[in-house]
Write an enzyme that holds these catalytic residues in place. Sequence first.
Site, PDB file in Angstrom:
ATOM      1  N   ASP A 111       0.836  -1.202   0.000  1.00 43.77           N
ATOM      2  CA  ASP A 111       0.000   0.000   0.000  1.00 43.77           C
ATOM      3  C   ASP A 111       0.868   1.248   0.000  1.00 43.77           C
ATOM      4  OD1 ASP A 111      -2.528  -0.890  -0.102  1.00 43.77           O
ATOM      5  OD2 ASP A 111      -2.893  -0.875   2.055  1.00 43.77           O
ATOM      6  N   LYS A 140      -1.423   1.649  -7.093  1.00 42.61           N
ATOM      7  CA  LYS A 140      -1.495   2.001  -8.519  1.00 42.61           C
ATOM      8  C   LYS A 140      -2.526   1.165  -9.279  1.00 42.61           C
ATOM      9  CE  LYS A 140       2.916   4.155  -9.071  1.00 42.61           C
ATOM     10  NZ  LYS A 140       4.297   3.734  -8.896  1.00 42.61           N
TER      11      LYS A 140
END
Length: 414
Positions: free
Chosen positions: A197, A219
């Site tokens: 994360d 992403k």
Amino acid sequence: MDPYLLGLRLGGRRVVVVGGGGVASRRVPVLLDAGAEVLLVSPKVAASLEDLAAVGRIRWEARGYRPGDCAGAWLVCACTDDPQVNAAVATAAEAQRTWCVRADDAGASDAWTPASGRAGDVRVGVLSVDPKHGDPRHSAAIRDAVVAGLRSGQLSARHGRGHRGGVAIIGGGPGDPGLITVRGRQLLAEADVVLTDRLAPRSLLDELRDDVEIIDAGKIPYGRAMAQEHINAALISHAQAGRFVARLKGGDPFVFGRGAEEVLACLRAGVPVTVVPGVTSAVAVPASAWVPVTHRGVAQEFHVVSVHVPPGDERSTVNWALLGGSSGTLVLLMAVERIGAVADELLRYGRSPDTPVSVIADGTLPTQRTINSTLEDVESLVAEEGIRPPAIVVVGDVVSVAVEITELMRDVTA
Ligand SMILES: C[S@@+](CC[C@H](N)C(=O)[O-])C[C@H]1O[C@@H](n2cnc3c(N)ncnc32)[C@H](O)[C@@H]1O
């Protein structure tokens, strides 16, 4: 002659420890971890040993050593500070063919305790082959290096028979790479795939071997809910392909971390999963700015609140009236952009305008910044100072304790 290294399985077997000082205090907990039934013989013992005796974890004979004390023992540790007593204990053990470790004189001892440590499912033991003239700190330093290498993954322990599978949901702590747990770091080092994360301690990823696949979950495209579905799908598909997947998250996985959603998704797909608790930013970030979330006589309670939706929003489930009326500490996550609405709500429900507020951004990281304000002024100060997430907002009188600590700290370090 070289010593013969052996692992003793002591479950339910008697180990006699004679002496109750510093050496015994170090040895007894390790013997208990190995399941030994410990008989401690010593007129006086250290407080930690007395506690173990009080709760029945060891049997303590509060007297000096007597012939016959070694009877029935599988192992004897002579740990007094009197060489004559230790020699007598060793002689008695030898006579009944029981191994005895003498703490005072390695040269006179028939058995030696290695410097030992554990990393995951590996126990490491290091012995200097010449303990009479060797430096015990040398063995301990080698042990430390090996254990640290295994924990960080620089020495790989993941090959061989017992290759791990499934998913580990790991709390990475608030950002400083030193604040992940030992277990978290071990499992990260064993991973074939890591899904990380944005707020996880990413500097740890640099230490992983080149063949570890790193997926940046921050992403993954689509909206919040969709992204989570894709993360769950990635965890499951890699694990089902026989890889060990580490899901590295910021703070604690179960504190506003969606960790339980990932656990449920894995289990519903039949994928084994484990969770490693993490140091949550809700407590660690205030501490890194010297704010104690509780303090005797100041705050007896603290409330941790996510402000990902503001007060008044129909999705909000927070009882702001209760928080406004309480004098407990409030720890607010995801609140920076909505700090004005929060302050208004707390004032509306009874908090005083001059209630101290601390805003700590990038807590535990080299870029950490703290601003101190009041409920009345915090919104404008956050805007003026350009404070950006991630940040923790602490509301309550405990902020004044931090101010006092910081001032004293300045004098001490000056
Ligand atoms: C989605 S929550 C995750 C919380 C995480 N599971 C935990 O236990 O710390 C993200 C929020 O945590 C807080 N946060 C996490 N890391 C932080 C840090 N290093 N400094 C300040 N706040 C942080 C911020 O309020 C951020 O918006």
